[in-house]
Structure formats: C-alpha cells, structure tokens
Design a protein around this motif. Structure first.
Motif, PDB file in Angstrom:
ATOM      1  N   PHE A 293      46.413  68.480  48.690  1.00 47.56           N
ATOM      2  CA  PHE A 293      47.002  67.854  47.498  1.00 47.56           C
ATOM      3  C   PHE A 293      48.042  68.823  46.937  1.00 47.56           C
ATOM      4  CE2 PHE A 293      47.298  66.743  43.043  1.00 47.56           C
ATOM      5  CZ  PHE A 293      47.192  65.360  43.028  1.00 47.56           C
ATOM      6  N   VAL A 294      49.275  68.369  46.802  1.00 48.93           N
ATOM      7  CA  VAL A 294      50.359  69.223  46.303  1.00 48.93           C
ATOM      8  C   VAL A 294      50.911  68.599  45.028  1.00 48.93           C
ATOM      9  CG1 VAL A 294      52.608  70.257  46.840  1.00 48.93           C
ATOM     10  CG2 VAL A 294      50.926  69.920  48.675  1.00 48.93           C
TER      11      VAL A 294
ATOM     12  N   GLY B  35      45.465  60.788  45.872  1.00 49.39           N
ATOM     13  CA  GLY B  35      46.076  61.161  44.600  1.00 49.39           C
ATOM     14  C   GLY B  35      46.366  59.929  43.772  1.00 49.39           C
ATOM     15  N   LEU B  36      46.205  60.055  42.473  1.00 50.27           N
ATOM     16  CA  LEU B  36      46.577  58.975  41.567  1.00 50.27           C
ATOM     17  C   LEU B  36      46.914  59.583  40.204  1.00 50.27           C
ATOM     18  CD1 LEU B  36      43.468  56.947  40.338  1.00 50.27           C
ATOM     19  CD2 LEU B  36      43.281  59.156  41.451  1.00 50.27           C
ATOM     20  N   MET B  37      47.496  58.752  39.352  1.00 52.16           N
ATOM     21  CA  MET B  37      47.885  59.248  38.030  1.00 52.16           C
ATOM     22  C   MET B  37      46.833  58.894  36.985  1.00 52.16           C
ATOM     23  SD  MET B  37      51.887  58.789  37.063  1.00 52.16           S
ATOM     24  CE  MET B  37      51.602  59.106  35.317  1.00 52.16           C
TER      25      MET B  37
ATOM     26  N   VAL C  54      42.211  67.898  39.155  1.00 52.57           N
ATOM     27  CA  VAL C  54      42.572  68.095  40.574  1.00 52.57           C
ATOM     28  C   VAL C  54      41.679  69.195  41.140  1.00 52.57           C
ATOM     29  CG1 VAL C  54      44.407  68.809  42.146  1.00 52.57           C
ATOM     30  CG2 VAL C  54      44.972  67.411  40.143  1.00 52.57           C
ATOM     31  N   MET C  55      40.806  68.949  42.056  1.00 49.89           N
ATOM     32  CA  MET C  55      40.354  67.655  42.553  1.00 49.89           C
ATOM     33  C   MET C  55      38.840  67.569  42.280  1.00 49.89           C
ATOM     34  SD  MET C  55      42.198  67.420  46.353  1.00 49.89           S
ATOM     35  CE  MET C  55      41.204  68.718  47.104  1.00 49.89           C
TER      36      MET C  55
ATOM     37  N   GLY D 173      42.522  63.515  43.354  1.00 49.53           N
ATOM     38  CA  GLY D 173      43.367  64.360  42.527  1.00 49.53           C
ATOM     39  C   GLY D 173      44.030  63.482  41.481  1.00 49.53           C
ATOM     40  N   VAL D 174      43.673  63.696  40.213  1.00 51.07           N
ATOM     41  CA  VAL D 174      44.245  62.876  39.133  1.00 51.07           C
ATOM     42  C   VAL D 174      45.305  63.707  38.417  1.00 51.07           C
ATOM     43  CG1 VAL D 174      43.776  61.540  37.054  1.00 51.07           C
ATOM     44  CG2 VAL D 174      42.039  61.673  38.852  1.00 51.07           C
ATOM     45  N   SER D 175      46.534  63.240  38.491  1.00 51.47           N
ATOM     46  CA  SER D 175      47.668  63.986  37.935  1.00 51.47           C
ATOM     47  C   SER D 175      48.191  63.289  36.676  1.00 51.47           C
ATOM     48  CB  SER D 175      48.786  64.055  38.993  1.00 51.47           C
ATOM     49  OG  SER D 175      49.986  64.520  38.415  1.00 51.47           O
ATOM     50  N   PRO D 176      48.632  64.067  35.678  1.00 58.27           N
ATOM     51  CA  PRO D 176      49.159  63.430  34.455  1.00 58.27           C
ATOM     52  C   PRO D 176      50.608  62.965  34.629  1.00 58.27           C
ATOM     53  CG  PRO D 176      49.216  65.814  34.232  1.00 58.27           C
ATOM     54  CD  PRO D 176      48.600  65.532  35.582  1.00 58.27           C
TER      55      PRO D 176
END
Ligand SMILES: [Cu+2]
Length: 260
Positions: free
Chosen positions: A102-103, A136-138, A185-186, A202-205
């Motif tokens: 996950f990057v 990955g998701l937001m 993450v994560m 991995g939940v990214s803002p």
C-alpha cells in the motif's frame, strides 16, 4: 532577511495565536474534518507520482493453505476446478517486484476535505479467500463485501482506529456495505469461521494511494504540486518513507526496495 524570517515563522506564529484564541482544550487545536475546506486541485498543474516496489533477494515460499477442515472450501482449490491456495503474506512477482504494498501520501497535502468516490471498493470472498488480499479505499467511501462461496463466512474487520465489527455473511446473502470514517493504514479483515482468511484494508483520508499489483508498480494521479512524504506499507515488512517533490505539470518517480 527580515522578510524571510517573517515568512518562515509566520505559520508558527499563526498557530500560536490560534491556540491562544481557542482556550486550553487540546481537541480545539485541530479542526474537525467537516470544518476543513473542500480540496481544490487545479488539473492544469497537477502531477503524477509513479514508482515500483522492488524485492531484493530470494523470494520466500509461502505455505499452502490447509483447508482440510472445510471440504467445501478445499474443493474449490482442487484441480480441475482450481489450484491449491497459498498464503499471500509475501507475494514476489516474476519481475522481482513486491505485490500488495500500500503506497500513499502521509505528509504535505493541503489541509482539506477530499470527496470520496461513490463507487464502492469491492472485497470478495471466493474459494474461502479474500480477494483482493490488500485493498485501498477512502474515508467515507463504501466498502462492498461479497460472498461468492457456498459456505458461511463471518467477516471480522479488526480495525483499531475505526470501530471494529464482525458479522456473519451466509451464502447468497445481501452484499454488505460499510464505511470507515477515520484514516487507518492498514488493518486486517479476518473470518471467524476460516482462520486462514485474511485481507488488509488501507483507509486513506485522500485519494492519493495505490496498491501494487502483478507488476509491482503504483501510480498516484492528480497530485497538486508540493513536497510530500510518500509511504509504502507492507503487512510483513512494514513501512518505508521517502520525500517526493511534484513540480507543476511534471511527474515524479520514487521506487521502494524491500527484502535483501
Ligand atoms: Cu470464511
């Protein structure tokens, strides 16, 4: 000289004034996300960060997954229907790159609220394995969970920052739709019925994240010009960080290396 100093210290000074104005409650020091302005990226100047995650040295051989406790699961991986499943903890691609990394950008973006896509990120359960292994998701983006198997699963989101939950999902049940409101993450998603099942979310803002696939590459598109910290996260090998500068109209490249 004075002008430079002013510019350099102005943000710190503003922050100090802000603290003074807000009283002593520490939670007032950072704005709630709902109070932040909506992100506004100028597509004319946005750039792309691309790179490859390499794996140095001999690829570890992952063990075969023992599904003998559940014949329905095992059958899906028996020829001619399927092939035996291997653990996906470390997957080194034939081109010497590492899959399932996950990057994402961890520092440098403007403080803003990023609109999540309405299109769900999809996590499937097929052959008693999660697919994909890393997703990955937001924050705020729907996560749609499917059960394509003929067996009951019990999806367990082992989040620590977000609320953890576990829910049964029988065959042909309604798809589950979940959201996570905090960056994390994560964290693993396991199954309380089948102990070998494990995915990572991995939940990214913000939308600047990617997961490496069969070619080990990642692409973050539409990144506003700026200086960033880019972070790679692997479930076994951990985190690596690098500084990346995106200039207007330009692309930036940053590779990571694991193993060795
Ligand atoms: Cu299961």
């Amino acid at each position: 000289m004075w002008e430079n100093l002013t510019l350099r210290y102005l943000p710190a000074l503003s922050a100090a004034l802000l603290f003074a104005g807000c009283g002593s409650a520490p939670q007032n020091a950072s704005k709630p996300e709902s109070a932040l302005p909506l992100a506004n990226v100028d597509p004319a100047t946005a750039g792309t960060i691309t790179g490859t995650v390499f794996f140095d040295g001999a690829a570890p051989v992952m063990p075969l997954v023992d599904m003998s406790s559940n014949p329905n699961c095992e059958r899906e991986h028996r020829p001619p229907k399927g092939t035996p499943a291997r653990a996906e903890t470390v997957v080194v691609n034939p081109n010497g790159t590492l899959k399932y990394v996950f990057v994402w950008i961890t520092k440098g973006l403007p403080e803003a609220r990023w609109t999540p896509p309405s299109k769900p990120a999809v996590l499937d359960q097929t052959g008693c394995m999660y697919e994909p292994h890393v997703l990955g998701l937001m924050t705020g983006q729907p996560l749609e969970i499917l059960n394509d198997d003929s067996v009951n699963h019990d999806v367990h989101a082992e989040a620590k920052v977000n609320a953890a939950w576990n829910e049964s999902q029988p065959p042909r049940a309604e798809h589950k739709v979940k959201t996570f409101d905090k960056a994390e993450v994560m964290f693993p998603v396991t199954c309380n019925v089948h102990p070998w099942m494990r995915a990572w979310l991995g939940v990214s803002p913000h939308p600047f994240f990617a997961v490496t696939g069969n070619d080990g590459k990642f692409t973050l598109s539409g990144v506003p010009p700026g200086n960033y910290t880019l972070e790679a996260v692997h479930e076994q090998y951990g985190k690596k960080q690098a500084a990346v500068t995106v200039l207007p109209h330009a692309g930036a490249t940053m590779d990571f290396r694991y193993g060795g």
